[in-house]
Write a protein that holds these residues in place. Structure first.
Motif, mmCIF file in Angstrom:
data_model
loop_
_atom_site.group_PDB
_atom_site.id
_atom_site.type_symbol
_atom_site.label_atom_id
_atom_site.label_comp_id
_atom_site.label_asym_id
_atom_site.label_seq_id
_atom_site.Cartn_x
_atom_site.Cartn_y
_atom_site.Cartn_z
ATOM 1 N N LEU A 215 0.804 -1.126 -0.435
ATOM 2 C CA LEU A 215 0.296 -0.017 0.513
ATOM 3 C C LEU A 215 0.537 1.123 0.251
ATOM 4 O O LEU A 215 0.705 2.305 -0.540
ATOM 5 C CB LEU A 215 -1.000 -0.130 0.989
ATOM 6 C CG LEU A 215 -1.869 -1.558 1.444
ATOM 7 C CD1 LEU A 215 -2.814 -0.413 2.127
ATOM 8 C CD2 LEU A 215 -3.060 -0.336 -0.435
ATOM 9 N N ALA A 219 0.451 3.741 -2.769
ATOM 10 C CA ALA A 219 0.211 5.034 -2.987
ATOM 11 C C ALA A 219 0.565 5.994 -3.695
ATOM 12 O O ALA A 219 0.185 7.354 -4.369
ATOM 13 C CB ALA A 219 -0.240 5.443 -1.029
ATOM 14 N N TRP A 236 -2.052 12.687 4.316
ATOM 15 C CA TRP A 236 -2.713 11.666 3.398
ATOM 16 C C TRP A 236 -3.110 11.408 1.886
ATOM 17 O O TRP A 236 -3.597 12.655 1.762
ATOM 18 C CB TRP A 236 -3.892 11.991 4.470
ATOM 19 C CG TRP A 236 -3.543 11.297 5.507
ATOM 20 C CD1 TRP A 236 -3.148 12.795 6.938
ATOM 21 C CD2 TRP A 236 -3.834 10.062 6.490
ATOM 22 N NE1 TRP A 236 -3.041 12.142 7.764
ATOM 23 C CE2 TRP A 236 -3.324 9.930 8.431
ATOM 24 C CE3 TRP A 236 -4.169 8.895 6.425
ATOM 25 C CZ2 TRP A 236 -3.196 9.031 8.794
ATOM 26 C CZ3 TRP A 236 -3.991 7.895 7.350
ATOM 27 C CH2 TRP A 236 -3.236 8.042 8.497
ATOM 28 N N LEU A 251 -10.402 4.272 -0.358
ATOM 29 C CA LEU A 251 -9.213 3.619 0.378
ATOM 30 C C LEU A 251 -8.385 5.287 1.096
ATOM 31 O O LEU A 251 -8.293 6.035 0.228
ATOM 32 C CB LEU A 251 -8.502 2.598 -0.658
ATOM 33 C CG LEU A 251 -7.194 2.460 0.396
ATOM 34 C CD1 LEU A 251 -7.957 1.309 1.514
ATOM 35 C CD2 LEU A 251 -6.150 1.830 -0.762
ATOM 36 N N LEU A 253 -5.590 6.216 2.732
ATOM 37 C CA LEU A 253 -3.679 5.977 2.929
ATOM 38 C C LEU A 253 -2.794 7.126 3.600
ATOM 39 O O LEU A 253 -3.180 8.013 3.108
ATOM 40 C CB LEU A 253 -3.034 5.848 2.192
ATOM 41 C CG LEU A 253 -4.300 4.434 1.264
ATOM 42 C CD1 LEU A 253 -3.655 4.237 -0.741
ATOM 43 C CD2 LEU A 253 -3.854 3.116 2.066
ATOM 44 N N ARG A 255 1.015 9.030 3.703
ATOM 45 C CA ARG A 255 1.817 8.997 2.697
ATOM 46 C C ARG A 255 2.808 8.385 2.867
ATOM 47 O O ARG A 255 3.902 8.150 2.281
ATOM 48 C CB ARG A 255 1.902 10.227 2.753
ATOM 49 C CG ARG A 255 0.654 10.786 1.727
ATOM 50 C CD ARG A 255 0.347 11.608 0.490
ATOM 51 N NE ARG A 255 1.666 12.393 -0.375
ATOM 52 C CZ ARG A 255 1.454 13.096 -0.901
ATOM 53 N NH1 ARG A 255 0.924 14.071 -0.372
ATOM 54 N NH2 ARG A 255 2.563 13.135 -1.908
ATOM 55 N N TRP A 297 -11.171 0.705 9.991
ATOM 56 C CA TRP A 297 -9.285 1.020 9.505
ATOM 57 C C TRP A 297 -8.732 -0.459 9.821
ATOM 58 O O TRP A 297 -9.195 -1.455 10.728
ATOM 59 C CB TRP A 297 -8.638 1.827 10.705
ATOM 60 C CG TRP A 297 -9.454 3.161 11.305
ATOM 61 C CD1 TRP A 297 -10.002 3.970 12.055
ATOM 62 C CD2 TRP A 297 -8.262 3.939 10.339
ATOM 63 N NE1 TRP A 297 -9.895 4.717 11.404
ATOM 64 C CE2 TRP A 297 -9.170 5.346 10.507
ATOM 65 C CE3 TRP A 297 -6.674 3.657 9.627
ATOM 66 C CZ2 TRP A 297 -8.023 6.223 10.118
ATOM 67 C CZ3 TRP A 297 -6.641 5.096 9.581
ATOM 68 C CH2 TRP A 297 -7.063 6.106 9.181
ATOM 69 N N GLN A 314 0.794 -1.951 6.344
ATOM 70 C CA GLN A 314 0.209 -0.239 5.975
ATOM 71 C C GLN A 314 -0.748 0.177 6.180
ATOM 72 O O GLN A 314 -1.993 -0.120 6.537
ATOM 73 C CB GLN A 314 0.575 0.502 4.534
ATOM 74 C CG GLN A 314 0.368 1.264 4.261
ATOM 75 C CD GLN A 314 1.891 2.610 5.153
ATOM 76 O OE1 GLN A 314 2.297 2.035 6.061
ATOM 77 N NE2 GLN A 314 1.871 3.980 3.763
ATOM 78 N N HIS A 316 -4.173 1.431 6.878
ATOM 79 C CA HIS A 316 -5.674 2.181 6.455
ATOM 80 C C HIS A 316 -6.768 1.846 6.533
ATOM 81 O O HIS A 316 -7.059 0.990 7.257
ATOM 82 C CB HIS A 316 -5.420 1.600 4.516
ATOM 83 C CG HIS A 316 -5.844 -0.122 4.652
ATOM 84 N ND1 HIS A 316 -4.481 -0.824 5.513
ATOM 85 C CD2 HIS A 316 -6.410 -0.761 4.218
ATOM 86 C CE1 HIS A 316 -5.021 -2.071 5.215
ATOM 87 N NE2 HIS A 316 -5.941 -2.388 4.479
ATOM 88 N N HIS A 318 -10.886 1.364 4.970
ATOM 89 C CA HIS A 318 -11.868 1.296 4.293
ATOM 90 C C HIS A 318 -13.306 2.378 3.932
ATOM 91 O O HIS A 318 -13.914 2.167 5.140
ATOM 92 C CB HIS A 318 -12.034 -0.062 3.977
ATOM 93 C CG HIS A 318 -11.023 -0.722 3.699
ATOM 94 N ND1 HIS A 318 -10.507 -0.958 2.412
ATOM 95 C CD2 HIS A 318 -10.084 -1.822 4.274
ATOM 96 C CE1 HIS A 318 -9.265 -1.379 2.077
ATOM 97 N NE2 HIS A 318 -9.448 -2.194 3.590
#
Length: 380
Positions: A215, A219, A236, A251, A253, A255, A297, A314, A316, A318
């Protein structure tokens, strides 16, 4: 046979001349590397007429305080406990928990087709705010930061014992939420549930092969491509993932490489509050309604896994929203989706563009100022 390359792809038609692939017109499969599965994309199905189920519009006039609502400050819940007069977040043990810490063991297995195991854990409810008529996008940034801080605190506290801590929010009656008061749930279990176990396997396999978290690389790719990007800041990004199943799935994420929500810095929590307010405002603006979704999460496993190398993970989040055509027409996961595989009705790129182009100002603010709706020109 598909030849994957740029935006346009060529489909070789063995019984006739070549035709040029257009993802908005031609069905195709997309791979989900987090689940090792495929999604059927059939964007042309959005053209079909709809005469099916129409949901009730979400309630827009929720009272700020309801003396009969068990989540409001000062009210009595089902177990006869009285809520404190809380001013920001409030956490309590779920009065009807799916997991309990002292459940008995089913005993030894008798047959490979009839297996069972012990399931133990705790379930908590977390109220975001004392007012029932606010949701996360309508809360102040500092109020959202307090929610994030409490998420991190619970994840760390419960994660010291349990291998999985699932933070999730079901928003809206369409997603099974039984109470309009802004809240989420936190379930900690003595087992790794199916979805995170599958994600763990897929992320580990990718890391072993490519020496980089799946991920984190994803990203970087989405930051460069931008075609599925919805919102982004210094820390983010939120995208409609390439493999999205739900129409306006997102999604979220970080950085940089982050394993768990408790690892976020003070600055990252502030920028997370910013981007959450942005993406949830766009959700509400899409059909000018309180947008329903289930979100949660996923981070590296905890408990006995804390001392393991989880570099493949990682952090993330949803977001799975059901709405497809309007505030009252949803995407149904039935038939082919239940019996064959996941299918979606518009491309992730179409969904991302639609969300990306929505204003950052909440539609309720415009209504309060007496301004015109921006909804009409944005319909499919």
């Amino acid at each position: 046979m598909f030849f994957w390359g740029g935006t346009k792809h060529t489909v070789v038609n063995m019984s006739g001349p070549e035709i040029h692939f257009d993802p908005k017109e031609h069905q195709h499969l997309r791979y989900n590397p987090l689940r090792d599965s495929w999604v059927l994309v059939s964007a042309h199905r959005m053209k079909r007429p709809w005469a099916g189920q129409v949901e009730k519009p979400p309630e827009e006039h929720i009272p700020r305080y309801d003396p009969h609502n068990p989540l409001c400050p000062g009210n009595t819940r089902a177990n006869l406990e009285v809520n404190p007069d809380y001013k920001d977040t409030f956490v309590f043990e779920n009065d009807f928990p799916a997991l309990q810490p002292n459940a008995p063991d089913p005993g030894p297995d008798q047959h490979p087709l009839f297996q069972s195991k012990a399931a133990r854990g705790v379930c908590k409810v977390m109220c975001f705010h004392p007012w029932s008529d606010v949701t996360l996008p309508l809360m102040k940034k500092e109020e959202v930061v307090k929610v994030i801080d409490k998420w991190a605190e619970l994840a760390e506290q419960l994660g010291a014992t349990y291998p999985w801590v699932q933070i999730f929010e079901n928003k809206g009656a369409m997603m099974g939420c039984s109470n309009p008061h802004p809240h989420c749930q936190v379930w900690a279990s003595n087992f790794l549930p199916n979805e995170p176990a599958l994600s763990d396997r897929c992320q580990r396999a990718f890391y072993e092969k490519h020496k980089e978290p799946l991920l984190l690389q994803y990203a970087k790719q989405e930051t460069e491509k931008k075609e599925r990007l919805v919102v982004m800041n210094a820390d983010w990004l939120a995208v409609v993932p390439y493999w999205a199943t739900w129409p306006y799935q997102l999604l979220l994420l970080p950085r940089r490489h982050v394993l768990r929500i408790s690892d976020l810095t003070t600055e990252e929590r502030g920028s997370l509050a910013d981007i959450m307010k942005q993406l949830l405002t766009k959700y509400d603006n899409l059909f000018e309604s309180s947008f329903p979704y289930s979100m949660g999460w996923h981070g590296a496993p905890t408990g006995p896994h804390l001392k393991e190398d989880n570099s493949h993970w990682q952090l993330h989040a949803h977001y799975y929203p059901p709405l497809l055509r309007s505030a009252t027409v949803r995407k149904f996961m039935v038939g082919y989706e239940m019996l064959a595989q996941e299918q979606r009705d518009l491309t992730p790129e179409q969904a991302a563009e639609k969300l990306r182009n929505l204003p950052n100002e909440h539609y309720k603010s415009r209504q309060e100022q007496g301004e015109d709706s921006f909804l009409a020109p944005l319909h499919l």
